[in-house]
Design a protein around this motif. Structure first.
Motif, PDB file in Angstrom:
ATOM      1  N   ARG B  22     -22.576  18.460 -13.901  1.00 51.03           N
ATOM      2  CA  ARG B  22     -21.459  19.401 -13.901  1.00 51.03           C
ATOM      3  C   ARG B  22     -20.135  18.663 -13.733  1.00 51.03           C
ATOM      4  O   ARG B  22     -19.138  19.011 -14.354  1.00 51.03           O
ATOM      5  CB  ARG B  22     -21.662  20.423 -12.779  1.00 51.03           C
ATOM      6  CG  ARG B  22     -20.602  21.468 -12.740  1.00 51.03           C
ATOM      7  CD  ARG B  22     -21.092  22.800 -12.232  1.00 51.03           C
ATOM      8  NE  ARG B  22     -20.028  23.781 -12.383  1.00 51.03           N
ATOM      9  CZ  ARG B  22     -19.346  24.280 -11.354  1.00 51.03           C
ATOM     10  NH1 ARG B  22     -19.621  23.914 -10.128  1.00 51.03           N
ATOM     11  NH2 ARG B  22     -18.384  25.138 -11.565  1.00 51.03           N
ATOM     12  N   LEU B  26     -16.906  19.020 -16.142  1.00 48.49           N
ATOM     13  CA  LEU B  26     -15.582  19.395 -15.635  1.00 48.49           C
ATOM     14  C   LEU B  26     -14.564  18.300 -15.925  1.00 48.49           C
ATOM     15  O   LEU B  26     -13.414  18.591 -16.263  1.00 48.49           O
ATOM     16  CB  LEU B  26     -15.657  19.682 -14.132  1.00 48.49           C
ATOM     17  CG  LEU B  26     -16.451  20.925 -13.746  1.00 48.49           C
ATOM     18  CD1 LEU B  26     -16.567  21.030 -12.238  1.00 48.49           C
ATOM     19  CD2 LEU B  26     -15.812  22.177 -14.302  1.00 48.49           C
ATOM     20  N   ASP B  42     -18.596  25.115 -19.156  1.00 48.84           N
ATOM     21  CA  ASP B  42     -19.197  24.994 -17.834  1.00 48.84           C
ATOM     22  C   ASP B  42     -20.588  25.585 -17.933  1.00 48.84           C
ATOM     23  O   ASP B  42     -20.900  26.289 -18.886  1.00 48.84           O
ATOM     24  CB  ASP B  42     -18.369  25.751 -16.794  1.00 48.84           C
ATOM     25  CG  ASP B  42     -18.679  25.263 -15.382  1.00 48.84           C
ATOM     26  OD1 ASP B  42     -19.546  24.384 -15.239  1.00 48.84           O
ATOM     27  OD2 ASP B  42     -18.048  25.763 -14.433  1.00 48.84           O
ATOM     28  N   GLU B  99      -9.888  24.105 -13.140  1.00 46.69           N
ATOM     29  CA  GLU B  99     -10.838  23.013 -13.348  1.00 46.69           C
ATOM     30  C   GLU B  99     -10.797  22.022 -12.187  1.00 46.69           C
ATOM     31  O   GLU B  99     -11.823  21.502 -11.751  1.00 46.69           O
ATOM     32  CB  GLU B  99     -10.526  22.277 -14.656  1.00 46.69           C
ATOM     33  CG  GLU B  99     -10.570  23.134 -15.904  1.00 46.69           C
ATOM     34  CD  GLU B  99     -11.943  23.682 -16.212  1.00 46.69           C
ATOM     35  OE1 GLU B  99     -12.933  23.103 -15.731  1.00 46.69           O
ATOM     36  OE2 GLU B  99     -12.027  24.696 -16.915  1.00 46.69           O
TER      37      GLU B  99
END
Lengths: 142, 133
Positions: B22, B26, B42, B99
């Motif tokens: 992740r 990001l 995402d 973000e």
């Protein structure tokens, strides 16, 4: 390990932003150049960014995260500033001088945006470094 | 009772792997904040973790060489983020502040997973030493 990819992604981002800063510096420093013909006049340059597609197509597993790629630098098509100034030493036969189509305000805004994005790239790389070093120290000193 | 090392660590290695993945997604969003046409992506951490958990609990042993091995991979299907502000004209949907926060939260979650793992390692070591020294 995914964390290594973050360094690559941040690096592409920082590289792209430094190209942007470079063109901005070039535009600002040439903003006051005066010439006597349309062809010789400096035109504002802007880099074109695109998401790095080749990595996405080459390896489907990595398609999640993509870096930034500078596709090229284009010259602005905005009309040049043509000024009637017969007394100017650079004036052509008809008494016109040509000024670059650089918008100084726009360039300043671009410069601030680019430097902020560059900083963000560094911060992300730093965060990834911290996460990685924590992983490497996992289980030590227990 | 034997100590099974994969079970000893529980869900945390899976969580750690997902956090890593992740953070990469990001960081890609943040890097492409100025790229025209880029859509922020995402994945649903909860769904992906439950997928990983399922894989973790439904581990089958092959008793015959002609049996197929069953491995359900981590469900990390990416989705596009719904922007909260209207398009500015270049088709980019990255909202930098959001973000950045997600990255920060993800990093804290990562640190937490590391902390849990450290605790587990400590516990196993203690058990192995039988409480001595």
């Amino acid at each position: 390990m995914s964390l290594f990819n973050i360094f690559d992604i941040s690096a592409t981002s920082m590289e792209a932003q430094s190209v942007r800063l470079n063109t901005t510096a070039s535009n600002l420093s040439n903003a006051n150049n005066v010439s006597s013909s349309i062809d010789q006049t400096y035109r504002a340059r802007h880099p074109v960014f695109s998401a790095e597609l080749d990595r996405a197509t080459a390896n489907m597993n990595d398609s999640a995260a993509v870096g930034v790629k500078v596709v090229g630098v284009v010259e602005s098509d905005k009309p040049l500033l043509i000024e009637y100034n017969p007394n100017h030493p650079m004036a052509d036969d008809k008494g016109y001088i040509y000024k670059p189509n650089v918008n100084v305000v726009e360039e300043m805004a671009n410069m601030i945006s680019a430097s902020r994005s560059y900083e963000t790239g560094i911060q992300i790389a730093d965060a990834a470094k911290k996460m990685m070093s924590r992983t490497l120290r996992l289980g030590q000193g227990t | 009772m034997a100590i099974s090392l994969d079970k000893a660590f529980g869900i945390h290695p899976d969580a750690l792997a997902l956090r890593m993945k992740r953070s990469e997604v990001l960081s890609s969003n943040i890097a492409n904040a100025d790229t025209p046409g880029y859509k922020a992506k995402d994945f649903d951490f909860q769904a992906a973790l439950s997928g990983a958990k399922k894989q973790y609990t439904s581990s089958m042993t092959r008793t015959h060489e002609k049996h197929m091995s069953v491995t359900s991979s981590i469900d990390s299907s990416l989705q596009f983020r719904t922007p909260s502000q209207p398009d500015t004209g270049d088709g980019n949907t990255v909202e930098l502040q959001q973000e950045r926060m997600e990255f920060l939260k993800n990093q804290l979650g990562y640190n937490a997973s590391i902390q849990f793992l450290t605790g587990r390692i400590k516990g196993i070591k203690n058990a192995l030493k039988g409480g001595q020294g």
